[in-house]
Design an enzyme around this catalytic site. Structure first.
Site, PDB file in Angstrom:
ATOM      1  N   GLY A  19       3.141  -1.028   4.141  1.00 14.67           N
ATOM      2  CA  GLY A  19       3.226   0.370   3.734  1.00 14.67           C
ATOM      3  C   GLY A  19       4.660   0.730   3.381  1.00 14.67           C
ATOM      4  O   GLY A  19       5.151   0.450   2.281  1.00 14.67           O
ATOM      5  N   GLY A  20       5.355   1.333   4.329  1.00  9.41           N
ATOM      6  CA  GLY A  20       6.684   1.907   4.084  1.00  9.41           C
ATOM      7  C   GLY A  20       7.651   0.980   3.367  1.00  9.41           C
ATOM      8  O   GLY A  20       8.355   1.403   2.431  1.00  9.41           O
ATOM      9  N   GLU A  41      -4.968  -4.734  10.656  1.00  6.87           N
ATOM     10  CA  GLU A  41      -3.898  -3.755  10.823  1.00  6.87           C
ATOM     11  C   GLU A  41      -4.116  -2.996  12.124  1.00  6.87           C
ATOM     12  O   GLU A  41      -4.901  -2.034  12.156  1.00  6.87           O
ATOM     13  CB  GLU A  41      -3.898  -2.752   9.662  1.00  6.87           C
ATOM     14  CG  GLU A  41      -3.666  -3.392   8.313  1.00  6.87           C
ATOM     15  CD  GLU A  41      -3.121  -2.373   7.312  1.00  6.87           C
ATOM     16  OE1 GLU A  41      -2.112  -2.679   6.685  1.00  6.87           O
ATOM     17  OE2 GLU A  41      -3.700  -1.281   7.189  1.00  6.87           O
ATOM     18  N   ASN A  85       0.877  -1.172   0.000  1.00  3.54           N
ATOM     19  CA  ASN A  85       0.000   0.000   0.000  1.00  3.54           C
ATOM     20  C   ASN A  85       0.915   1.223   0.000  1.00  3.54           C
ATOM     21  O   ASN A  85       1.559   1.513   1.008  1.00  3.54           O
ATOM     22  CB  ASN A  85      -0.885  -0.031   1.252  1.00  3.54           C
ATOM     23  CG  ASN A  85      -1.634   1.268   1.451  1.00  3.54           C
ATOM     24  OD1 ASN A  85      -1.714   2.102   0.535  1.00  3.54           O
ATOM     25  ND2 ASN A  85      -2.182   1.463   2.642  1.00  3.54           N
ATOM     26  N   TRP A  86       0.953   1.896  -1.112  1.00  3.47           N
ATOM     27  CA  TRP A  86       1.892   3.025  -1.232  1.00  3.47           C
ATOM     28  C   TRP A  86       1.393   4.300  -0.581  1.00  3.47           C
ATOM     29  O   TRP A  86       2.119   5.286  -0.514  1.00  3.47           O
ATOM     30  CB  TRP A  86       2.191   3.288  -2.727  1.00  3.47           C
ATOM     31  CG  TRP A  86       3.093   2.274  -3.353  1.00  3.47           C
ATOM     32  CD1 TRP A  86       3.706   1.219  -2.739  1.00  3.47           C
ATOM     33  CD2 TRP A  86       3.515   2.238  -4.721  1.00  3.47           C
ATOM     34  NE1 TRP A  86       4.474   0.514  -3.634  1.00  3.47           N
ATOM     35  CE2 TRP A  86       4.369   1.126  -4.865  1.00  3.47           C
ATOM     36  CE3 TRP A  86       3.244   3.019  -5.837  1.00  3.47           C
ATOM     37  CZ2 TRP A  86       4.969   0.789  -6.080  1.00  3.47           C
ATOM     38  CZ3 TRP A  86       3.836   2.688  -7.049  1.00  3.47           C
ATOM     39  CH2 TRP A  86       4.692   1.589  -7.158  1.00  3.47           C
ATOM     40  N   LYS A  87       0.169   4.311  -0.132  1.00  4.80           N
ATOM     41  CA  LYS A  87      -0.390   5.519   0.516  1.00  4.80           C
ATOM     42  C   LYS A  87      -0.133   6.734  -0.387  1.00  4.80           C
ATOM     43  O   LYS A  87      -0.187   6.604  -1.604  1.00  4.80           O
ATOM     44  CB  LYS A  87       0.187   5.671   1.927  1.00  4.80           C
ATOM     45  CG  LYS A  87       0.048   4.376   2.740  1.00  4.80           C
ATOM     46  CD  LYS A  87       0.379   4.518   4.180  1.00  4.80           C
ATOM     47  CE  LYS A  87       0.203   3.175   4.870  1.00  4.80           C
ATOM     48  NZ  LYS A  87       0.373   3.238   6.309  1.00  4.80           N
ATOM     49  N   GLU A 119      -6.222   4.688   8.100  1.00  5.85           N
ATOM     50  CA  GLU A 119      -6.053   6.133   7.866  1.00  5.85           C
ATOM     51  C   GLU A 119      -7.346   6.740   7.314  1.00  5.85           C
ATOM     52  O   GLU A 119      -7.672   7.887   7.604  1.00  5.85           O
ATOM     53  CB  GLU A 119      -4.862   6.366   6.929  1.00  5.85           C
ATOM     54  CG  GLU A 119      -3.553   6.135   7.680  1.00  5.85           C
ATOM     55  CD  GLU A 119      -2.455   5.476   6.879  1.00  5.85           C
ATOM     56  OE1 GLU A 119      -2.470   5.555   5.642  1.00  5.85           O
ATOM     57  OE2 GLU A 119      -1.575   4.860   7.512  1.00  5.85           O
TER      58      GLU A 119
HETATM   59  P1  13P Z   1       3.480   0.408   7.478  1.00  5.06           P
HETATM   60  O1  13P Z   1       3.945  -0.900   6.879  1.00  5.06           O
HETATM   61  O2  13P Z   1       4.204   1.598   6.943  1.00  5.06           O
HETATM   62  O3  13P Z   1       3.432   0.329   8.977  1.00  5.06           O
HETATM   63  O4  13P Z   1       1.951   0.608   6.993  1.00  5.06           O
HETATM   64  C1  13P Z   1       1.046  -0.434   7.164  1.00  5.06           C
HETATM   65  C2  13P Z   1      -0.185  -0.121   6.413  1.00  5.06           C
HETATM   66  O5  13P Z   1      -0.951   0.748   6.816  1.00  5.06           O
HETATM   67  C3  13P Z   1      -0.457  -0.835   5.163  1.00  5.06           C
HETATM   68  O6  13P Z   1      -1.743  -0.621   4.714  1.00  5.06           O
END
Ligand code: 13P
Length: 248
Positions: free
Chosen positions: A231-232, A164, A7-9, A95
């Site tokens: 994410g990251g 999550e 998930n690249w946000k 989020e």
């Molecule tokens: P991180 O891996 O950056 O903690 O993010 C998790 C996430 O929200 C994936 O949807």
């Protein structure tokens, strides 16, 4: 077979998206897994068209509106996302819930809209730190799951779940494999109850929250953890490839 999803946000515009796919070399085990990337909506076209994108990498969007069209400035519908090349969509990411105030009811409407448009939804659930400290993990995640299950009116179409915990997202704090197994077990039991075991078995439950190449394998071996939503650590092509490799 595990699901490895990035998930690249709000990262990677079209240029960075092209660069990601031109440098991504999937490891040799990639064909045994389901690999998903969720770029920003404006970068989806670049991902779809990236000449070097391995067809093993399937694409999704991070959010949709529940209506198919209309006066909803700034929103995109499931059918638009599908037409643009998405096969999946996240719904109810923490989020969206906590920064943008999405309710369980709105998440359920998005989940239903995705399925109606032929997008596979990945419904995200998870408790805050405050809720965990108050021993409300089960109550919160089952309430969030029940909301989306209430909109499943036909056996048609796949969906995925992602657990999550909010306190583990972007914080470097990861749930222990035992924490993940406990929450996933709770979700799995409710899926079995609601859908019957054979249909429920087709719903993978992903874990998300500070997953990195170094902890992915351990999390993926926890009971009922069928994949990871990252994410990251999904933003860098080498790190993403290492996550796929960690799936074994
Ligand atoms: P991180 O891996 O950056 O903690 O993010 C998790 C996430 O929200 C994936 O949807």
């Amino acid at each position: 077979m595990a699901v490895v999803a990035g998930n690249w946000k709000m990262h990677h515009g079209p240029r960075a998206t092209r660069a990601f796919f031109s440098s991504l070399t999937l490891p040799s085990n990639a064909g045994s897994h389901e690999i998903l990337v969720f770029p920003s909506a404006v970068s989806l076209a670049a991902a779809v068209a990236a000449p070097e994108r391995d067809p093993l990498v399937q694409l999704g969007v991070q959010n949709i509106h529940w209506e198919d069209k209309g006066a909803f400035t700034g929103e995109i519908s499931a059918s638009m996302a599908r037409e643009a090349g998405a096969a999946f969509t996240l719904v109810g990411h923490s989020e969206r819930r906590h920064v943008f105030g999405e309710t369980d009811e709105e998440v359920a409407r998005k989940f239903k809209a995705a399925r109606q448009a032929g997008l596979v939804p990945v419904a995200c659930v998870g408790e805050t730190l405050e809720e965990r400290r108050a021993n409300r993990v089960e109550e919160v995640i089952l309430r969030q799951l029940d909301a989306v299950l209430s909109s499943v009116d036909s056996a048609e179409g796949r969906f995925l779940l992602a657990y999550e915990p909010v306190w583990a997202i972007g914080t470097g704090e990861t749930a222990t494999p035992a924490d993940a197994a406990a929450a996933h077990g709770t979700l799995r039991a409710r899926l079995d109850e609601a859908l019957g075991p054979s249909r429920a078995a087709r719903v993978p439950i992903l874990y998300g929250g500070s997953v990195k190449p170094g902890n992915a394998r351990e999390l993926l071996t926890a009971s009922n953890v069928d994949g990871v939503l990252v994410g990251g650590a999904s933003l860098d092509a080498a790190s993403f490839a290492a996550l796929v490799e960690a799936a074994g």
